[in-house]
Write an enzyme that holds these catalytic residues in place. Structure first.
Site, PDB file in Angstrom:
ATOM      1  CB  THR A 180      -4.373   5.693  -5.479  1.00  0.00           C
ATOM      2  OG1 THR A 180      -5.215   6.291  -4.497  1.00  0.00           O
ATOM      3  CG2 THR A 180      -3.973   6.710  -6.505  1.00  0.00           C
ATOM      4  CB  CYS A 198     -10.009   5.481   0.050  1.00  0.00           C
ATOM      5  SG  CYS A 198      -8.521   6.128   0.841  1.00  0.00           S
ATOM      6  CB  THR A 199      -6.415   1.945   2.358  1.00  0.00           C
ATOM      7  OG1 THR A 199      -5.875   3.259   2.157  1.00  0.00           O
ATOM      8  CG2 THR A 199      -5.896   0.999   1.326  1.00  0.00           C
ATOM      9  CE1 TYR A 251       2.994   5.587  -3.121  1.00  0.00           C
ATOM     10  CE2 TYR A 251       1.831   3.774  -4.172  1.00  0.00           C
ATOM     11  CZ  TYR A 251       2.965   4.273  -3.583  1.00  0.00           C
ATOM     12  OH  TYR A 251       4.071   3.472  -3.451  1.00  0.00           O
ATOM     13  CD  GLU A 277      -2.364   8.455   7.577  1.00  0.00           C
ATOM     14  OE1 GLU A 277      -1.447   9.132   8.023  1.00  0.00           O
ATOM     15  OE2 GLU A 277      -2.232   7.611   6.668  1.00  0.00           O
ATOM     16  CG  ASP A 324      -1.755   1.225   1.372  1.00  0.00           C
ATOM     17  OD1 ASP A 324      -2.386   1.583   0.360  1.00  0.00           O
ATOM     18  OD2 ASP A 324      -1.797   1.855   2.447  1.00  0.00           O
ATOM     19  CB  SER A 325       0.185   4.765  -0.721  1.00  0.00           C
ATOM     20  OG  SER A 325      -1.013   4.828   0.028  1.00  0.00           O
TER      21      SER A 325
HETATM   22  N1  DGL Z   1      -3.981   4.062   0.064  1.00  0.00           N
HETATM   23  C1  DGL Z   1      -4.618   5.148  -0.644  1.00  0.00           C
HETATM   24  C2  DGL Z   1      -5.854   4.598  -1.383  1.00  0.00           C
HETATM   25  O1  DGL Z   1      -6.440   3.618  -0.997  1.00  0.00           O
HETATM   26  C3  DGL Z   1      -4.994   6.277   0.270  1.00  0.00           C
HETATM   27  C4  DGL Z   1      -3.812   7.069   0.784  1.00  0.00           C
HETATM   28  C5  DGL Z   1      -3.011   7.699  -0.343  1.00  0.00           C
HETATM   29  O2  DGL Z   1      -3.493   8.663  -0.978  1.00  0.00           O
HETATM   30  O3  DGL Z   1      -1.912   7.225  -0.583  1.00  0.00           O
HETATM   31  O4  DGL Z   1      -6.229   5.156  -2.384  1.00  0.00           O
END
Ligand code: DGL
Length: 272
Positions: A81, A190-191, A48, A158, A16-17
Site C-alpha cells: 500500500t 500484499c505483504t 495502511y 495474522e 512496513d505498516s
Molecule cells: N502491509 C500492507 C500491504 O502490503 C498490508 C497490511 C495493511 O493494510 O497495512 O499492503
C-alpha cells in the site's frame, strides 16, 4: 563526503505498516545474509490498506525519516500500500535509493505470463491506486490486468488461519471472478498473502503462477546495491534489528510466523 567503504557497511532499512513486511525482510535476509538490516513496523497505525493516500504518504515519510536517522544506505518499502502511493515522494526527499515492491513484482509478472492475462490481489489502497496496472504497462502494452481487493486475507494471515475452511471459503469468494478470467499469473500484492500461498494456489489452480512481490524485491535490492557498489564486503552474518511503534497482542507469535524464525531484540520506535 562519505567514503564508499563506510557506506557499504551501513544497514539496509526496511519499513512496513506492521509485521507483514517481515516476509520481505525474510527474503532479503536469505538473499543477502551478510547485510545488516533495520526493520521498522508501524504497528501502532496498522492497517495502511484502508487509509487515504494522503495519510499513507505522511506515515511513510515518518517511517523513512526514522530509518534515515539510523543511517541506512537504502530504504525498502515492504508495504504494498505504501509502495503504491508513496515511493515517488520518498525518493524525492532523500539521496539514498528507495525501492518499493510494485516494480519488481510487475516486471516478473510480465515475464511470467504466456496468455497475457495477469491477476493482482491486494488491499483496497493498493488496488484503488492502480499501481500494479501502471507499472505493468511500462513493460507491456498488451498484458490485460484483472484486480481484486482481498482485505480479509490480512487478518486471516495474522491469526494463522492459513489453510482452514474459513480461509478456503474466503479465498474462493474473492478469487471467483479472477478464475473466470483465465489468468495464468497472479501477483500476491500484499505483504500478508505469501502466508496464504497454499490456499490461494489450491483455489485459483495449481497451474497459475503466483508472484511473491517480496522475493522479487529482495532480488532488486541486490541488483541496486551491486550497481552502486554498495554491497557489504563483510564475511560474517549480518545483524538484524527490529523496531515497532507498538507491541500489539500476540506480537511475538505473529512475527515469528511471518519471519519463519525466532525474533529477539525488538525495540519500540518513536516516530517524529
Ligand atoms: N502491509 C500492507 C500491504 O502490503 C498490508 C497490511 C495493511 O493494510 O497495512 O499492503
Amino acid at each position: 563526503m562519505l567514503q564508499k567503504k563506510n557506506l557499504r557497511s551501513r544497514p539496509i532499512g526496511i519499513f512496513d505498516s506492521g509485521i507483514g513486511g517481515l516476509t520481505v525482510a525474510k527474503a532479503v535476509f536469505n538473499l543477502l545474509p551478510n547485510e545488516d538490516v533495520i526493520y521498522l513496523g508501524d504497528t501502532a497505525r496498522l492497517p495502511y490498506g484502508t487509509k487515504s493516500k494522503e495519510t499513507v504518504i505522511l506515515y511513510s515519510i515518518e517511517c523513512m525519516k526514522f530509518l534515515l536517522s539510523k543511517k541506512v544506505k537504502m530504504v525498502v518499502v515492504a508495504c504494498n500500500t505504501a509502495s503504491s502511493v508513496a515511493v515517488n515522494f520518498l525518493s524525492k526527499i532523500t539521496k539514498v535509493p528507495v525501492i518499493g515492491v510494485i516494480s519488481p513484482g510487475s516486471k516478473t509478472a510480465v515475464k511470467s505470463t504466456n496468455n497475457k492475462k495477469v491477476g493482482v490481489i491486494g488491499t483496497y489502497g493498493t488496488i484503488k491506486s492502480k499501481s500494479y496496472n501502471k507499472e505493468i504497462r511500462k513493460y507491456s502494452k498488451d498484458v490485460i490486468i484483472f484486480s481484486q481487493p482481498c482485505s480479509l486475507f490480512v487478518q486471516l494471515a495474522e491469526d494463522g488461519w492459513t489453510e482452514n475452511r474459513i480461509t478456503y471459503l474466503t479465498a474462493s469468494e474473492y478469487l471467483k471472478e479472477l478464475k473466470k478470467r483465465k489468468i495464468d499469473t497472479l501477483i500476491l500484492g500484499c505483504t500478508h498473502y505469501p502466508i496464504l500461498k497454499k490456499t490461494i494456489s489450491k483455489v485459483i489452480g495449481k497451474n497459475i503462477k503466483l508472484i511473491d512481490s517480496g522475493e522479487e524485491t529482495a532480488k532488486e535490492v541486490k541488483i541496486i546495491l551491486e550497481e552502486r557498489n554498495l554491497l557489504s564486503k563483510r564475511k560474517k552474518k549480518g545483524n538484524h534489528r527490529f523496531f515497532v511503534t507498538d507491541f500489539p497482542n500476540n506480537f511475538k507469535s505473529i512475527s515469528e510466523r511471518f519471519l519463519g524464525k525466532k525474533i529477539n531484540n525488538v525495540k519500540k520506535a518513536k516516530l517524529t
